[in-house]
Design an enzyme around this catalytic site. Structure first.
Site, PDB file in Angstrom:
ATOM      1  N   LYS A  12      16.385   7.494 -45.889  1.00 55.28           N
ATOM      2  CA  LYS A  12      15.223   8.266 -46.484  1.00 55.28           C
ATOM      3  C   LYS A  12      14.115   8.455 -45.245  1.00 55.28           C
ATOM      4  O   LYS A  12      14.346   7.538 -44.201  1.00 55.28           O
ATOM      5  CB  LYS A  12      14.311   7.574 -47.498  1.00 55.28           C
ATOM      6  CG  LYS A  12      14.112   6.167 -47.288  1.00 55.28           C
ATOM      7  CD  LYS A  12      13.709   5.458 -48.423  1.00 55.28           C
ATOM      8  CE  LYS A  12      12.987   4.088 -48.055  1.00 55.28           C
ATOM      9  NZ  LYS A  12      13.016   3.165 -49.290  1.00 55.28           N
ATOM     10  N   TYR A  32     -12.530   4.671 -23.608  1.00 56.96           N
ATOM     11  CA  TYR A  32     -13.568   4.873 -24.460  1.00 56.96           C
ATOM     12  C   TYR A  32     -14.301   3.705 -24.686  1.00 56.96           C
ATOM     13  O   TYR A  32     -13.669   2.654 -24.791  1.00 56.96           O
ATOM     14  CB  TYR A  32     -13.031   5.536 -25.741  1.00 56.96           C
ATOM     15  CG  TYR A  32     -12.621   6.944 -25.737  1.00 56.96           C
ATOM     16  CD1 TYR A  32     -13.562   7.930 -25.324  1.00 56.96           C
ATOM     17  CD2 TYR A  32     -11.522   7.338 -26.187  1.00 56.96           C
ATOM     18  CE1 TYR A  32     -13.088   9.400 -25.503  1.00 56.96           C
ATOM     19  CE2 TYR A  32     -10.924   8.663 -26.183  1.00 56.96           C
ATOM     20  CZ  TYR A  32     -11.928   9.682 -25.773  1.00 56.96           C
ATOM     21  OH  TYR A  32     -11.633  10.956 -25.843  1.00 56.96           O
TER      22      TYR A  32
HETATM   23  C1  LIG Z   1      13.737   1.903 -49.199  1.00 58.89           C
HETATM   24  C2  LIG Z   1      14.627   1.602 -50.207  1.00 58.89           C
HETATM   25  C3  LIG Z   1      15.873   0.576 -49.827  1.00 58.89           C
HETATM   26  C4  LIG Z   1      16.108   0.136 -48.702  1.00 58.89           C
HETATM   27  O1  LIG Z   1      15.204  -0.824 -48.099  1.00 58.89           O
HETATM   28  P1  LIG Z   1      15.114  -1.775 -46.783  1.00 58.89           P
HETATM   29  O2  LIG Z   1      14.129  -2.621 -47.091  1.00 58.89           O
HETATM   30  O3  LIG Z   1      14.859  -0.646 -45.894  1.00 58.89           O
HETATM   31  O4  LIG Z   1      16.559  -2.150 -46.700  1.00 58.89           O
HETATM   32  C5  LIG Z   1      16.506   0.378 -50.916  1.00 58.89           C
HETATM   33  N1  LIG Z   1      16.463   0.885 -52.037  1.00 58.89           N
HETATM   34  C6  LIG Z   1      15.283   1.554 -52.599  1.00 58.89           C
HETATM   35  C7  LIG Z   1      15.090   1.607 -53.924  1.00 58.89           C
HETATM   36  C8  LIG Z   1      14.236   1.765 -51.577  1.00 58.89           C
HETATM   37  O5  LIG Z   1      13.165   2.596 -51.873  1.00 58.89           O
END
Ligand SMILES: *Cc1c(COP(=O)(O)O)cnc(C)c1O
Length: 343
Positions: A33, A242
């Site tokens: 994702k 800055y």
């Molecule tokens: C993001 C996510 C993962 C992966 O999680 P990590 O902590 O990056 O391994 C797995 N399952 C769901 C539902 C997620 O939202």
């Protein structure tokens, strides 16, 4: 000239997936994702498919369509947000598998895509996504007549192995799924490390693939080198950047590099950031600007052409700690101005 060069080590990525697959009792998916946590979901998914991954997860259907284009037919691509309104055509045309989160989503799926595969996400205590126990009890029989391909849930505290929430959610997941003849998935990276009780049929690592905590044995996947635009020598008493917040205490050599908070390097890093020239650390001084950071390179034996932000001496978690955040946020914020090379 780009604001920095990202080098993504697909070999290390594949090795991390294989290491997590080795630890997992059942099958191991890959979570790609948010553009594979900022590293490029097409390239990443292709490399992981080559390494043996047969199931991928993304957050939303558009991301799933992009991954399908990259990897072609075959592997499952699961959509964690489920079947959202307006997504039916994307789900159908790219052969995506929504993880249904609510009774509404289930009805939408059954009505719009009655013969297409889907999974179900259950809320075992995180109160974020998924059917709660009462809702699940009400629709479970209907859902089971439609042959879901996966029952899944997500742990809220898996990066804290001693947290009582872990066994609590494990028990809830068992209570909600025991006796149903459907593959089950509970664990992301943190859950894999909690041990086989948490693995069920499929694990879903994300961050561990990309070299982040809590998978301490992971190999580093990302390198980020930032070009030096200009070097100057300043006298004791002169100030940098800055707000005049840094004053030279000695004759100082200052390098101005071509990246800033617009490139995903939080302004909160000001005063806490180090860059590297080979193995030599160089403190950033003054504020982080939108496109620029100033670095004290006085102690280097030579003027650098680049300074390394992420590499063997400083991983995403070190940088995240300095910024007061987590590796996930550093990775997913990596700037669009960086050039990207895959090795
Ligand atoms: C993001 C996510 C993962 C992966 O999680 P990590 O902590 O990056 O391994 C797995 N399952 C769901 C539902 C997620 O939202």
């Amino acid at each position: 000239m780009s604001s920095g060069h990202l080098t993504i080590d697909l070999g290390a990525l594949a090795a991390n997936w294989k290491a997590l697959a080795q630890l997992s009792a059942g099958e191991t998916a890959a979570v790609v994702k948010a553009d594979a946590y900022g590293l490029g979901s097409g390239r990443v998914a292709r490399a992981l498919a080559e390494a043996g991954a047969r199931r991928f997860f993304v957050a939303v259907a558009e991301e799933g369509a992009a991954v399908r284009e990259a990897i072609g037919k075959g592997p499952m691509i699961g959509i964690l947000s489920g079947h959202m309104e307006g997504d039916t055509a994307l789900i159908r045309d790219h052969d995506l598998v929504p993880m249904l989160n609510s009774v509404d989503q289930m009805l939408r799926q059954i009505e719009a895509l009655p013969n297409r595969p889907f999974g179900i996400q259950l809320d075992t205590g995180m109160s974020r996504l998924g059917l709660e126990p009462g809702e699940w009890a009400a629709v479970r029989d209907l859902a089971m007549t439609r042959n879901p391909v996966l029952l899944m849930s997500h742990l809220a505290c898996a990066d804290e192995p001693e947290h009582p929430m872990n066994p609590h959610q494990l028990q809830n997941f068992r209570d909600m799924t025991e006796g149903l003849d459907v593959p089950r998935s509970l664990s992301a990276t943190g859950g894999i490390l909690l041990g086989p009780d948490y693995h069920f049929d499929l694990t879903r690592p994300g961050i561990g693939l990309y070299g982040g905590q809590p998978f301490a044995e992971s190999r580093s996947v990302v390198r980020l080198d930032i070009p030096v635009i200009q070097l100057r020598t300043i006298a004791p008493g002169e100030t940098v950047g800055y707000g005049n917040i840094w004053t030279a205490a000695r004759p100082s050599r200052i390098a101005t590099i071509a990246a800033g908070y617009a490139d995903g390097l939080p302004r909160a890093l000001g005063g806490k950031l180090r860059l590297y020239h080979g193995a030599i650390p160089c403190p950033a001084v003054g504020r982080v600007s939108m496109d620029l950071i100033t670095v004290d390179v006085t102690d280097l034996p030579e003027d650098p052409a680049y300074l390394t932000m992420l590499g063997p001496h400083q991983g995403v978690d070190r940088l995240a700690t300095a910024a007061g955040t987590i590796g996930y946020e550093i990775l997913t914020s990596l700037g669009r101005r960086y050039s990207r090379a895959y090795v």
